[in-house]
Design a protein around this motif. Structure first.
Motif, PDB file in Angstrom:
ATOM      1  N   UNK A 125     -41.025 -14.666  32.592  1.00  0.00           N
ATOM      2  CA  UNK A 125     -39.956 -15.048  32.078  1.00  0.00           C
ATOM      3  C   UNK A 125     -38.342 -14.358  32.508  1.00  0.00           C
ATOM      4  N   UNK A 126     -37.927 -13.028  31.723  1.00  0.00           N
ATOM      5  CA  UNK A 126     -37.034 -12.407  32.191  1.00  0.00           C
ATOM      6  C   UNK A 126     -36.550 -12.546  33.738  1.00  0.00           C
ATOM      7  N   UNK A 127     -37.453 -12.197  34.707  1.00  0.00           N
ATOM      8  CA  UNK A 127     -37.474 -12.094  36.118  1.00  0.00           C
ATOM      9  C   UNK A 127     -36.808 -13.802  36.652  1.00  0.00           C
ATOM     10  N   UNK A 128     -37.175 -14.749  36.356  1.00  0.00           N
ATOM     11  CA  UNK A 128     -37.445 -16.097  36.899  1.00  0.00           C
ATOM     12  C   UNK A 128     -36.231 -16.709  36.456  1.00  0.00           C
ATOM     13  N   UNK A 129     -35.589 -16.091  35.002  1.00  0.00           N
ATOM     14  CA  UNK A 129     -34.113 -16.456  34.921  1.00  0.00           C
ATOM     15  C   UNK A 129     -32.842 -16.164  35.750  1.00  0.00           C
ATOM     16  N   UNK A 130     -33.370 -14.145  36.576  1.00  0.00           N
ATOM     17  CA  UNK A 130     -32.213 -14.416  37.605  1.00  0.00           C
ATOM     18  C   UNK A 130     -32.141 -15.503  39.003  1.00  0.00           C
ATOM     19  N   UNK A 131     -33.425 -16.148  38.814  1.00  0.00           N
ATOM     20  CA  UNK A 131     -33.791 -17.376  40.112  1.00  0.00           C
ATOM     21  C   UNK A 131     -32.973 -18.460  39.517  1.00  0.00           C
ATOM     22  N   UNK A 132     -32.907 -18.843  37.555  1.00  0.00           N
ATOM     23  CA  UNK A 132     -32.820 -19.895  37.754  1.00  0.00           C
ATOM     24  C   UNK A 132     -31.312 -20.535  36.790  1.00  0.00           C
ATOM     25  N   UNK A 188     -45.427 -17.042  38.856  1.00  0.00           N
ATOM     26  CA  UNK A 188     -43.821 -16.993  39.562  1.00  0.00           C
ATOM     27  C   UNK A 188     -43.697 -17.451  40.741  1.00  0.00           C
ATOM     28  N   UNK A 189     -44.989 -18.116  41.720  1.00  0.00           N
ATOM     29  CA  UNK A 189     -44.467 -19.074  42.693  1.00  0.00           C
ATOM     30  C   UNK A 189     -44.471 -20.462  42.091  1.00  0.00           C
ATOM     31  N   UNK A 190     -45.422 -21.054  41.265  1.00  0.00           N
ATOM     32  CA  UNK A 190     -44.489 -22.515  40.598  1.00  0.00           C
ATOM     33  C   UNK A 190     -43.033 -22.548  39.509  1.00  0.00           C
ATOM     34  N   UNK A 191     -42.744 -20.960  39.067  1.00  0.00           N
ATOM     35  CA  UNK A 191     -42.078 -20.876  38.245  1.00  0.00           C
ATOM     36  C   UNK A 191     -40.819 -21.005  39.385  1.00  0.00           C
ATOM     37  N   UNK A 192     -40.808 -20.344  40.933  1.00  0.00           N
ATOM     38  CA  UNK A 192     -40.180 -20.345  41.265  1.00  0.00           C
ATOM     39  C   UNK A 192     -39.358 -22.043  42.093  1.00  0.00           C
ATOM     40  N   UNK A 193     -40.329 -22.203  42.671  1.00  0.00           N
ATOM     41  CA  UNK A 193     -40.547 -23.475  42.983  1.00  0.00           C
ATOM     42  C   UNK A 193     -39.372 -24.420  41.604  1.00  0.00           C
ATOM     43  N   UNK A 194     -39.728 -24.394  40.325  1.00  0.00           N
ATOM     44  CA  UNK A 194     -39.454 -25.235  40.268  1.00  0.00           C
ATOM     45  C   UNK A 194     -38.221 -25.231  39.829  1.00  0.00           C
TER      46      UNK A 194
END
Length: 209
Positions: A125-132, A188-194
């Motif tokens: 989750x913290x890493x996905x914030x960098x993309x979100x 992470x692939x699904x989260x990046x696509x989101x």
């Protein structure tokens, strides 16, 4: 948006029924061990240990310390004293109770596996914030630019971006209950696509003057 989540609930219910009736008791346990190896290979020993500790903590808190497992066991499996009180029928249903106990263990393994995957999601989750955050910011800036010119904000693209995000998250939630080992990189692939779809959602909001 309620229908997709209703479908998810039905699919998960069917998954649990199949697990309780058909999946061998040690099947999910083996899947947990295989998945743990995949986590170590992809993300390292420290991440694997963190995921295991987090999952074990949640499992112990919700299933053991809460008394849920103990009460479930009492409901479905008679104690030795209760069997002795049933004179002439002490050994009746021994095979059935063994089967029920195996089904209970299979259910507990699935719950632990769900917690393990949820812990892995938490780790990402913290890493996905960098993309979100940049995705949302870029989408909002694109939307503001479209308000000042004649660029087209597509309602179709907006609609399908929202649906795509919902379906991806719903699919990921369903996978969390599947009693098979899967590669942790799927999360992470699904989260990046989101994140990409959320950016498209914001950039194609209906224009308002």
């Amino acid at each position: 948006m309620s229908k997709p989540w209703l479908l998810v609930a039905w699919i998960i219910a069917i998954e649990l029924i199949v697990i309780l009736l058909l999946i061998p008791g040690n099947w999910t346990d083996k899947a947990i061990k295989r998945e743990s190896v995949l986590i170590e290979q992809s993300l390292g020993v420290d991440t694997r240990e963190w995921v295991q500790k987090k999952a074990a903590l949640w499992y112990r808190s919700s299933m053991i310390d809460s008394g849920f497992y103990n009460e479930m066991y009492k409901v479905f499996i008679p104690t030795e004293q209760e069997r002795m009180k049933s004179k002439g029928m002490q050994n009746m249903g021994e095979g059935w109770f063994l089967w029920v106990e195996g089904r209970m263990e299979a259910l507990m393994n699935v719950i632990y596996q769900f917690y393990s995957r949820l812990a892995l999601l938490t780790a990402w989750a913290p890493y996905m914030l960098i993309l979100f955050i940049p995705a949302v910011y870029d989408g909002m800036m694109s939307w503001k630019i479209k308000r000042t010119n004649f660029d087209y904000a597509s309602p179709v693209l907006h609609r399908y971006s929202v649906r795509g995000t919902v379906y991806l998250l719903a699919g990921l939630f369903i996978i969390f209950f599947v009693p098979f080992a899967f590669n942790p990189i799927i999360i992470p692939i699904v989260l990046m696509a989101c994140c990409v779809l959320i950016g498209l959602t914001f950039s194609n909001l209906q224009k308002r003057v």
